[in-house]
Design an enzyme around this catalytic site. Structure first.
Site, PDB file in Angstrom:
ATOM      1  N   GLU A   1       0.829  -1.196   0.000  1.00  0.00           N
ATOM      2  CA  GLU A   1       0.000   0.000   0.000  1.00  0.00           C
ATOM      3  C   GLU A   1       0.873   1.259   0.000  1.00  0.00           C
ATOM      4  O   GLU A   1       1.988   1.249   0.528  1.00  0.00           O
ATOM      5  CB  GLU A   1      -0.919   0.007   1.213  1.00  0.00           C
ATOM      6  CG  GLU A   1      -2.002  -1.057   1.106  1.00  0.00           C
ATOM      7  CD  GLU A   1      -2.943  -1.058   2.296  1.00  0.00           C
ATOM      8  OE1 GLU A   1      -4.147  -1.168   2.070  1.00  0.00           O
ATOM      9  OE2 GLU A   1      -2.475  -0.965   3.437  1.00  0.00           O
TER      10      GLU A   1
ATOM     11  N   CYS B   1       3.699   8.739   0.352  1.00  0.00           N
ATOM     12  CA  CYS B   1       4.289   7.847   1.351  1.00  0.00           C
ATOM     13  C   CYS B   1       4.534   6.490   0.673  1.00  0.00           C
ATOM     14  O   CYS B   1       3.595   5.820   0.253  1.00  0.00           O
ATOM     15  CB  CYS B   1       3.325   7.726   2.533  1.00  0.00           C
ATOM     16  SG  CYS B   1       3.922   6.644   3.830  1.00  0.00           S
TER      17      CYS B   1
ATOM     18  N   CYS C   1       6.806  -6.190   7.284  1.00  0.00           N
ATOM     19  CA  CYS C   1       7.918  -5.620   8.042  1.00  0.00           C
ATOM     20  C   CYS C   1       8.337  -6.600   9.135  1.00  0.00           C
ATOM     21  O   CYS C   1       7.492  -7.245   9.756  1.00  0.00           O
ATOM     22  CB  CYS C   1       7.514  -4.286   8.674  1.00  0.00           C
ATOM     23  SG  CYS C   1       8.890  -3.473   9.516  1.00  0.00           S
TER      24      CYS C   1
ATOM     25  N   CYS D   1       1.971  -1.507  15.828  1.00  0.00           N
ATOM     26  CA  CYS D   1       1.874  -1.273  14.386  1.00  0.00           C
ATOM     27  C   CYS D   1       1.176  -2.429  13.671  1.00  0.00           C
ATOM     28  O   CYS D   1       1.590  -3.581  13.789  1.00  0.00           O
ATOM     29  CB  CYS D   1       3.288  -1.078  13.819  1.00  0.00           C
ATOM     30  SG  CYS D   1       3.316  -0.970  12.033  1.00  0.00           S
TER      31      CYS D   1
ATOM     32  N   CYS E   1      -0.314   6.471   9.936  1.00  0.00           N
ATOM     33  CA  CYS E   1       0.946   5.808  10.280  1.00  0.00           C
ATOM     34  C   CYS E   1       0.713   4.468  10.957  1.00  0.00           C
ATOM     35  O   CYS E   1      -0.083   4.371  11.884  1.00  0.00           O
ATOM     36  CB  CYS E   1       1.733   6.689  11.252  1.00  0.00           C
ATOM     37  SG  CYS E   1       2.555   8.014  10.428  1.00  0.00           S
TER      38      CYS E   1
HETATM   39  S1  SF4 Z   1       6.355   0.981  12.827  1.00  0.00           S
HETATM   40 FE1  SF4 Z   1       5.574  -0.812  11.690  1.00  0.00          FE
HETATM   41  S2  SF4 Z   1       6.353  -0.553   9.596  1.00  0.00           S
HETATM   42 FE2  SF4 Z   1       7.549   0.828  10.925  1.00  0.00          FE
HETATM   43  S3  SF4 Z   1       9.342  -0.381  11.525  1.00  0.00           S
HETATM   44 FE3  SF4 Z   1       7.818  -0.711  13.144  1.00  0.00          FE
HETATM   45  S4  SF4 Z   1       6.723  -2.584  12.514  1.00  0.00           S
HETATM   46 FE4  SF4 Z   1       7.846  -1.819  10.717  1.00  0.00          FE
END
Ligand code: SF4
Length: 353
Positions: free
Chosen positions: A101, A114, A121, A128, A343
């Protein structure tokens, strides 16, 4: 694309996956003059050609040679959602079927893209949504460039992307080589043509990557700090076990020492985790002497989240304490909350759209 098309592309190189220097080497190897590499590079990144046949000022013979070696591949936008505040989130499918995305954020006088740098990740920040599914793989330079081209098709003819933040899915510095090649094209006047100070790379705190970025580029850095002591930071950001706050602070100071740079400190305010007045004072002390500004981000709650956003009163008090300490500090209003574009909310799954 049919199977024959996919098999053909496996054997070919994607021109969007090549820096100018790499194109120059390949064009030289074909026995062509260096200016041909500039022409091809400009067609690919500046003029946005989607097929080699569009390169009309390149001779037919060379186009035919190029077609035997290269292709131009992009990402396939499958879903677009627009928030009530004008934020646009789009989901793209990659050649291997994974999805990512990206978000376009209109703000007064600027339009920021962005960009995602990984599918998923591995950093595992517990607040997150993107990190909750783990990492599928790094994105290639072409897949990052593909997000820029896809975004350009979603905006009005009189609009242009003014800023880019590598703050979408993934940890950019964990995919350093591809990110750095993409950055070179992003800031190249013959490429996407953004100025260095309009490009920001965001990190959870990969110290060696921060050092390299400082030495090798002139782009801006944003660091997701989110806590002022190692115990709290380790609890919400596992990366802190590898590079604790002291090492991170040292890397940020080194980054700032390369030219007149400053760092943006991102601080997500989580209720009863990191939002106390004492922590605001500790943050002011920690950042003393570091050329930086602080973005306070009230947490964007999502269904499976075990955290809550700090109350507006706590956010105001945190902000005031930092301001009174002489810190440049801003409360960021979250964009695209109604479409899960804020975010830490990008997931790359069609089900969230
Ligand atoms: S905030 Fe989310 S996308 Fe960013 S480094 Fe941490 S886990 Fe990864």
């Amino acid at each position: 694309m049919g199977q024959a098309g996919i098999l053909r592309q496996v054997a070919l190189k994607n021109l969007r996956d090549m820096t100018y220097q790499e194109m120059l080497a390949d064009v030289n190897a074909l026995g062509e003059k260096p200016y041909r590499a500039s022409q091809v590079y400009s067609w690919v990144f500046h003029r946005g050609a989607t097929d080699i046949s569009e390169m009309t000022d390149v001779s037919k013979t060379l186009r035919s040679k190029l077609s035997g070696i290269f292709y131009i591949g992009g990402v396939n936008v499958e879903n677009v959602r627009t928030s009530s505040d004008g934020t646009i989130k789009f989901l793209s499918r990659l050649e291997d079927g994974l999805t990512i995305e990206s978000v376009l954020i209109p703000e007064a006088g600027r339009l920021t893209l962005c960009v995602s740098t990984q599918a998923g990740c591995a950093m595992g920040c517990v607040f997150c949504l993107t990190g909750s599914g783990g990492l599928d793989r790094n994105l290639t330079m072409a897949e990052m460039a593909g997000q820029v081209f896809a975004a350009k098709l979603l905006i009005k003819p009189d609009e242009r992307i003014t800023n880019a933040v590598l703050m979408g899915m993934g940890e950019p510095l964990a995919n350093y080589d591809n990110v750095s090649r993409f950055l070179s094209t992003l800031v190249d006047p013959a490429g996407f043509g953004l100025s260095h100070n309009k490009v920001t790379v965001s990190t959870a705190g990969l110290v060696p990557g921060i050092r390299r970025l400082g030495q090798e580029t002139k782009v801006n850095l944003a660091v997701s700090l989110n806590a002022v002591d190692d115990a709290t930071r380790e609890r919400i950001m596992p990366i802190n076990r590898r590079w604790p706050i002291e090492a991170l602070m040292r890397a940020m100071r080194e980054f700032c020492a390369h030219g007149k740079r400053h760092v943006t400190i991102e601080y997500v305010l989580l209720k009863n985790v990191n939002d106390s007045p004492r922590e605001a004072m500790q943050l002011a002390a920690l950042l003393k002497g570091l050329p930086c500004k602080v973005n306070l981000i009230p947490f964007n709650e999502f269904d499976s989240s075990r955290f809550q956003s700090a109350t507006p009163e706590r956010v105001s008090l945190f902000h005031k304490i930092l301001m009174d300490a002489g810190q440049a500090v801003f409360v960021r209003s979250s964009k695209g909350v109604d479409i899960l574009a804020a975010c830490g909310q990008l997931r790359g799954e069609k089900s969230v759209l």
